[in-house]
Design an enzyme around this catalytic site. Sequence first.
Site, PDB file in Angstrom:
ATOM      1  N   CYS A  50       0.177   5.533   0.725  1.00  0.00           N
ATOM      2  CA  CYS A  50      -0.792   6.509   1.213  1.00  0.00           C
ATOM      3  C   CYS A  50      -0.217   7.891   0.944  1.00  0.00           C
ATOM      4  CB  CYS A  50      -1.070   6.303   2.703  1.00  0.00           C
ATOM      5  SG  CYS A  50      -2.361   7.405   3.339  1.00  0.00           S
TER       6      CYS A  50
ATOM      7  N   ARG B  14       0.834  -1.205   0.000  1.00  0.00           N
ATOM      8  CA  ARG B  14       0.000   0.000   0.000  1.00  0.00           C
ATOM      9  C   ARG B  14       0.865   1.250   0.000  1.00  0.00           C
ATOM     10  NH1 ARG B  14      -3.339   1.570   5.238  1.00  0.00           N
ATOM     11  NH2 ARG B  14      -1.341   2.511   5.736  1.00  0.00           N
TER      12      ARG B  14
END
Length: 129
Positions: free
Chosen positions: A108, A106
């Site tokens: 962000c 991931r």
Amino acid sequence: MTKVLHTESAPAAIGPYVQGVDLGNMVLTSGQIPVNPSTGEVPEAIADQARQSLENVKAVVESSGLTVGDIVKLTVFVKDLNDFGTVNEVYGQFFDEHNVANYPARSCVEVARLPKDVNIEIEAIAVRK
């Protein structure tokens, strides 16, 4: 062969793009904002927005026949990086509820603005194993 993905279980695209594409071995979703596809409403709290965006990603991925467990990468865009902790909490709960053995990779990123002035947008890559 590329297949365009469309499901009523996620909000319709608000521009000249599709909800996602199925490339055969890989599914790419467009960024999913926290619009409830049934009501068109956006929840106020960042936790609820994060959850709705994840549910919308799930719906697009599932429209290809894959599952949350097939997601290998997500990109999360937030208007305020101070919401990082709350988003992480919701994110962990979401993947735990779906019995995912390993969380996906991931990124962000804090951004200045998102469509419809929401606080979060999430896009995903899933792989057909």
